[in-house]
Motif scaffolding. Structure first.
Motif, PDB file in Angstrom:
ATOM      1  N   ALA A 146       0.833  -1.205   0.000  1.00  0.00           N
ATOM      2  CA  ALA A 146       0.000   0.000   0.000  1.00  0.00           C
ATOM      3  C   ALA A 146       0.868   1.255   0.000  1.00  0.00           C
ATOM      4  O   ALA A 146       0.586   2.233  -0.718  1.00  0.00           O
ATOM      5  CB  ALA A 146      -0.925  -0.002   1.210  1.00  0.00           C
ATOM      6  N   TRP A 147       1.939   1.246   0.782  1.00  0.00           N
ATOM      7  CA  TRP A 147       2.841   2.393   0.860  1.00  0.00           C
ATOM      8  C   TRP A 147       3.581   2.592  -0.464  1.00  0.00           C
ATOM      9  O   TRP A 147       4.017   3.699  -0.782  1.00  0.00           O
ATOM     10  CB  TRP A 147       3.836   2.178   1.996  1.00  0.00           C
ATOM     11  CG  TRP A 147       4.531   3.407   2.503  1.00  0.00           C
ATOM     12  CD1 TRP A 147       5.886   3.609   2.584  1.00  0.00           C
ATOM     13  CD2 TRP A 147       3.939   4.600   3.034  1.00  0.00           C
ATOM     14  NE1 TRP A 147       6.161   4.836   3.118  1.00  0.00           N
ATOM     15  CE2 TRP A 147       4.977   5.465   3.413  1.00  0.00           C
ATOM     16  CE3 TRP A 147       2.622   5.000   3.229  1.00  0.00           C
ATOM     17  CZ2 TRP A 147       4.753   6.721   3.962  1.00  0.00           C
ATOM     18  CZ3 TRP A 147       2.385   6.248   3.782  1.00  0.00           C
ATOM     19  CH2 TRP A 147       3.446   7.103   4.134  1.00  0.00           C
ATOM     20  N   GLY A 148       3.687   1.534  -1.236  1.00  0.00           N
ATOM     21  CA  GLY A 148       4.317   1.631  -2.541  1.00  0.00           C
ATOM     22  C   GLY A 148       3.490   2.406  -3.553  1.00  0.00           C
ATOM     23  O   GLY A 148       4.001   2.787  -4.614  1.00  0.00           O
ATOM     24  N   PHE A 149       2.221   2.638  -3.240  1.00  0.00           N
ATOM     25  CA  PHE A 149       1.351   3.431  -4.103  1.00  0.00           C
ATOM     26  C   PHE A 149       1.005   4.791  -3.500  1.00  0.00           C
ATOM     27  O   PHE A 149       0.743   5.746  -4.222  1.00  0.00           O
ATOM     28  CB  PHE A 149       0.049   2.666  -4.388  1.00  0.00           C
ATOM     29  CG  PHE A 149       0.241   1.442  -5.225  1.00  0.00           C
ATOM     30  CD1 PHE A 149       0.378   1.532  -6.607  1.00  0.00           C
ATOM     31  CD2 PHE A 149       0.310   0.190  -4.635  1.00  0.00           C
ATOM     32  CE1 PHE A 149       0.554   0.399  -7.383  1.00  0.00           C
ATOM     33  CE2 PHE A 149       0.491  -0.949  -5.402  1.00  0.00           C
ATOM     34  CZ  PHE A 149       0.615  -0.852  -6.783  1.00  0.00           C
ATOM     35  N   LEU A 150       1.018   4.877  -2.159  1.00  0.00           N
ATOM     36  CA  LEU A 150       0.532   6.077  -1.492  1.00  0.00           C
ATOM     37  C   LEU A 150       1.580   6.785  -0.644  1.00  0.00           C
ATOM     38  O   LEU A 150       1.304   7.846  -0.087  1.00  0.00           O
ATOM     39  CB  LEU A 150      -0.665   5.720  -0.589  1.00  0.00           C
ATOM     40  CG  LEU A 150      -1.852   5.039  -1.273  1.00  0.00           C
ATOM     41  CD1 LEU A 150      -2.869   4.580  -0.225  1.00  0.00           C
ATOM     42  CD2 LEU A 150      -2.506   5.981  -2.266  1.00  0.00           C
TER      43      LEU A 150
END
Length: 233
Positions: free
Chosen positions: A66-70
């Motif tokens: 998720a952190w890889g997108f946000l």
């Protein structure tokens, strides 16, 4: 999407730039410790500890995806994943001495990160369906094992063990690569991942850091999801 890079002329001076946020470093070093814990608890038959370590790894991997997108610029897949051709070109030039001007992962390192995340996700998901193993105390099994036929559960258990061997191999290659960069190119990749800061030429634009509130919410959401799955068993 524009990569962080030169915003002015290089005058030869170096400045400290924060390239890795605390969340990336938390995931990185926690998974290092949890891989060791998973191996030790599996070898010694400590089911409960092995299961908890697996849940923790799955939580961190889901958060990292998720952190890889946000998340922060250096955490985003769209920023550090480059074409396979560019990754191969980077490797062919490995022996050429050059200063370290990478703000985040280099072209080859980005694919290593993606591969490790994929292996860790496969390892933890197969563990959810793992069959009962007599070598473990209490004869525990994955919480989702009852949802699939016994033959499927047994096959996933074997895959669970095989993937862990691949994780150890990938982790070993990662360590060797870090050492090679240190010895051949004089690039210190460990210190920035410990402190978050890196010395870069003056004029390079600092990466944007993600919201800590969003990161905490994503981590909590991943933990709640894993907890809900664990309760199914």
């Amino acid at each position: 999407m524009k990569r962080a890079g030169w915003s002015g002329m290089d005058d030869g001076s170096l400045v400290r730039v924060r390239v890795w946020d605390g969340w990336i470093r938390l995931v990185h070093w926690s998974i290092v410790a949890l891989i060791g814990l998973s191996w030790w608890s599996g070898e010694t038959g400590r089911t409960q500890l092995h299961t908890l370590a697996g849940y923790a790894v799955l939580t961190l991997v889901l958060f990292r995806i998720a952190w890889g997108f946000l998340g922060s610029d250096t955490a985003r897949f769209g920023r550090f994943l480059r074409s396979p051709v560019e990754a191969l070109r980077h490797l062919t030039q490995f022996r050429r001495p050059a200063p370290d001007r990478e703000i985040g992962h280099n072209a080859a390192g980005g694919w290593m990160v993606l591969g490790l995340l994929g292996l860790l996700l496969a390892q933890t998901l197969t563990g959810l369906f793992a069959a009962e193993e007599p070598d473990f105390d209490y004869g525990a099994k994955g919480p989702l094992a009852k949802l699939v036929p016994a033959d499927t559960s047994n096959w996933l258990t074997g895959l669970h063990h095989s993937v862990f061997d691949l994780i150890l191999l990938a982790a070993g290659l990662h360590v060797l690569a870090v050492l090679a960069y240190r010895l051949v190119k004089r690039h210190d990749l460990v210190r920035p991942m410990l402190t978050g800061w890196k010395l870069l030429p003056a004029g390079m634009a600092a990466p944007r850091l993600g919201s800590p509130i969003l990161a905490a919410a994503l981590l909590a959401g991943a933990a709640l999801l894993v907890y809900a799955v664990s309760r199914l068993g």
